[in-house]
Design a protein around this motif. Structure first.
Motif, PDB file in Angstrom:
ATOM      1  N   ARG A  59      -4.477  20.237  89.992  1.00  0.00           N
ATOM      2  CA  ARG A  59      -4.438  19.144  90.969  1.00  0.00           C
ATOM      3  C   ARG A  59      -5.721  18.318  90.979  1.00  0.00           C
ATOM      4  N   THR A  60      -6.839  18.921  90.565  1.00  0.00           N
ATOM      5  CA  THR A  60      -8.112  18.210  90.627  1.00  0.00           C
ATOM      6  C   THR A  60      -8.629  17.731  89.282  1.00  0.00           C
ATOM      7  N   ALA A  88       5.106  22.077  94.793  1.00  0.00           N
ATOM      8  CA  ALA A  88       4.113  21.019  94.607  1.00  0.00           C
ATOM      9  C   ALA A  88       4.261  20.314  93.269  1.00  0.00           C
ATOM     10  N   ARG A 204       1.056  10.665  95.308  1.00  0.00           N
ATOM     11  CA  ARG A 204       0.294  11.219  94.188  1.00  0.00           C
ATOM     12  C   ARG A 204       0.979  10.933  92.858  1.00  0.00           C
ATOM     13  N   LEU A 231      -1.531  12.821 100.024  1.00  0.00           N
ATOM     14  CA  LEU A 231      -2.014  13.195  98.695  1.00  0.00           C
ATOM     15  C   LEU A 231      -2.207  11.995  97.778  1.00  0.00           C
ATOM     16  N   ASN A 386      -7.676  15.293 107.513  1.00  0.00           N
ATOM     17  CA  ASN A 386      -7.042  14.105 106.967  1.00  0.00           C
ATOM     18  C   ASN A 386      -7.417  12.831 107.724  1.00  0.00           C
ATOM     19  N   PRO A 394      -6.794  10.595  94.465  1.00  0.00           N
ATOM     20  CA  PRO A 394      -5.927  11.754  94.667  1.00  0.00           C
ATOM     21  C   PRO A 394      -6.361  13.017  93.937  1.00  0.00           C
ATOM     22  N   ALA A 398      -6.968  18.100  97.333  1.00  0.00           N
ATOM     23  CA  ALA A 398      -5.772  18.912  97.126  1.00  0.00           C
ATOM     24  C   ALA A 398      -5.477  19.720  98.380  1.00  0.00           C
ATOM     25  N   MET A 399      -4.308  19.466  98.982  1.00  0.00           N
ATOM     26  CA  MET A 399      -3.881  20.253 100.145  1.00  0.00           C
ATOM     27  C   MET A 399      -3.006  21.403  99.651  1.00  0.00           C
TER      28      MET A 399
END
Length: 552
Positions: A59-60, A88, A204, A231, A386, A394, A398-399
């Motif tokens: 995600r990152t 996700a 995202r 996101l 948030n 984005p 990352a949630m």
């Protein structure tokens, strides 16, 4: 001769750079073989952390990572983060041990059935297929954007491999996203051409497709306002951006969003939280959705365009090249005077003397360096995170846990994000409940993060439950968490730590950040239970009918 596990390791090394794992009987051969490859292996302390770290890694940074565990209890510990990754749409591979080919032993379970139960694809390695099977799981994960499990039967991993490695490093067969149909783009363009109050809402998925620049061009052309899912932040011009759509949004901005007559949704799923449980978009608005899915993700969509988001937006730009601006963004005065985006600053302390999470988070946002990469656990505190933390793009936020509504994956997620971007400032926001659930990997985070902070929103309770079930009159005792000294726990594994009782206590953290020193600092922030995040009001309203009969 090379073993099955050696061929798996060789194939993985040709396509991935990082693996996260816990060693056991079922993956011992694999980890031994991995030592002869350039893959960077990071040990975590709980099997759930292996998948959570790999998930946050993707995600990152956008690169696929691999998790590994042993069979049986090692595998079953991965089920929650596997379900999270599936929901996700995170492409990752879990390589795990499995029962021998002779059948289940007393400590084995039907792992393939468990995979299917949470939606994860599974492939079982045979002696003659380690290279082909490893390539297959990588290709499936990337093509379908999901979690895939590669099982190594206990009596197979150490056997001589019967296939060759000549195809191990060949490019993976991952099809390019499908372009949108011209007819669908024509219909969408006509709706946007007629718009007088156009709103672009990006998720995202828009970022993953590389659509940010062309989205900004389209917004400029249409004179549109913009917003994003939680996101999808950081993709639009802030001068005309309403911020996060949904319960995390500023109320005045969300009220303005309801007046849009055409809403173009780009790579966002339109879940109930983004949609404010149906209240975000006006009843008479036309909703156009661009998404890689085969069908609309919400029954609120009027016009659906299936295909790659960037290609679709480029097609709309071409079709609308001669369209005049709606002028809507120029008519809105709320950006200049702050009424659309300014948050309540909060008080220095809440009425009970504990920290006000609004002023706390606002101050943390000011202290933490701009090169931050943030991950969050699940919990009530997400409302403050948030609303008050700035997000640059984005892939810097990352949630983890939100898609599956889980908590307890935050600490290993920090390990994954720090491995993805080791030179940047790593941030984890977690609650006390989730922090305790993931405590095994506090040591992993302190050991592996080069420079960063762990922020514990410690309200001595399961906050979401207090603000939902407690309000409904349920017995509060099971919702409480007795005072936990997270600062002391952090020091025990080598971190710096501060117990934050007042905003002035953050001065220590500010000086530490300014020093540029490496290491991890944990902030045990003692926040009040008396303040409820605005998004929770929507959840309460949705559940009020359910609770009323039981406690009338």
């Amino acid at each position: 001769m090379p073993t099955v596990s050696a061929h798996i390791a060789t194939t993985l090394a040709a396509h991935v750079t990082d693996m996260f794992g816990v060693m056991g009987n079922g993956n011992a051969y694999l980890l031994d073989a991995l030592a002869d490859t350039p893959v960077s292996y990071t040990a975590v302390r709980h099997e759930a952390g292996t998948v959570a770290a790999a998930d946050a890694y993707y995600r990152t940074c956008g690169r696929i990572a691999v998790a590994t565990s042993t069979y049986g209890p090692g595998f079953t510990n991965t089920i929650t983060p596997l379900a999270e990754a599936v929901k996700a749409h995170t492409p990752l591979v879990l390589v795990t041990g499995a029962a021998p080919t002779t059948g289940l032993r007393p400590w084995d379970v039907d792992q393939a059935a468990l995979c299917r139960a949470v939606g994860a694809h599974v492939v079982t390695v045979s002696q003659d297929s380690p290279v082909a099977s490893t390539r297959a799981v990588l290709e499936y994960a990337l093509t379908h954007r999901t979690a895939v499990v590669l099982e190594i039967p206990y009596d197979v991993g150490g056997l001589e491999a019967l296939d060759g490695v000549d195809t191990a490093s060949a490019p993976l067969a991952v099809p390019a996203p499908q372009p949108p149909r011209a007819h669908d783009l024509d219909v969408a363009a006509r709706a946007l051409h007629a718009a007088r109050r156009p709103l672009l809402l990006a998720g995202r998925g828009a970022f993953l497709s590389g659509a940010a620049n062309t989205m900004r061009d389209l917004a400029d052309r249409l004179g549109a306002l913009t917003a994003s899912s939680a996101l999808g932040r950081g993709q639009f011009d802030a001068r005309y951006d309403l911020g996060v759509a949904g319960g995390f949004g500023q109320d005045n901005a969300m009220q303005l969003a309801t007046t849009a007559d055409v809403v173009l949704v780009i790579g966002a799923g339109l879940n109930q939280f983004t949609m404010r449980f149906g209240a975000l978009i006006g009843d008479d608005a036309t909703v156009v959705q661009l998404d890689v899915e085969d069908a609309p993700t919400s029954d609120r969509v009027d016009v659906f365009v299936s295909g790659d988001a960037r290609t679709a937006v480029e097609g709309l730009n071409a079709r609308l090249a001669d369209s005049a601006s709606s002028g809507w963004r120029d008519s809105v005065t709320g950006f200049a005077d702050g009424t659309l985006t300014t948050r309540e600053p909060g008080d220095r302390a809440a009425s009970d003397g504990l920290l006000d999470p609004r002023s706390l988070t606002k101050r943390l946002n000011e202290i933490i360096p701009d090169d931050r990469v943030m991950v969050t656990d699940g919990g009530h505190f997400l409302g403050w995170v948030n609303q008050y933390f700035d997000v640059a793009s984005p892939d810097r936020f990352a949630m983890v846990g939100t898609p599956f509504q889980s908590i307890g994956l935050g600490l290993p997620s920090l390990v994954g994000s720090a491995a993805a971007r080791p030179e940047e400032f790593s941030v984890l926001c977690t609650g006390d409940g989730g922090g305790l659930m993931a405590l095994a990997d506090l040591e992993s985070a302190v050991r592996t993060v080069k420079r960063g902070v762990i922020i514990v929103y410690n309200d001595a309770a399961y906050g979401a439950e207090i603000h939902l079930y407690g309000l409904a009159g349920f017995d509060a005792h099971p919702m409480m968490i007795s005072g936990v000294d997270f600062a002391g726990l952090a020091r025990s594994v080598g971190a710096d730590a501060v117990t934050v009782n007042t905003l002035d206590d953050l001065d220590v953290f500010e000086r530490w950040v300014a020093s540029g020193d490496d290491g991890v600092m944990l902030l045990d922030c003692r926040i009040t239970q008396s303040l409820r995040a605005p998004y929770q009001e929507e959840v309460i309203a949705q559940n009020s009918a359910l609770f009323a009969p039981a406690h009338a």
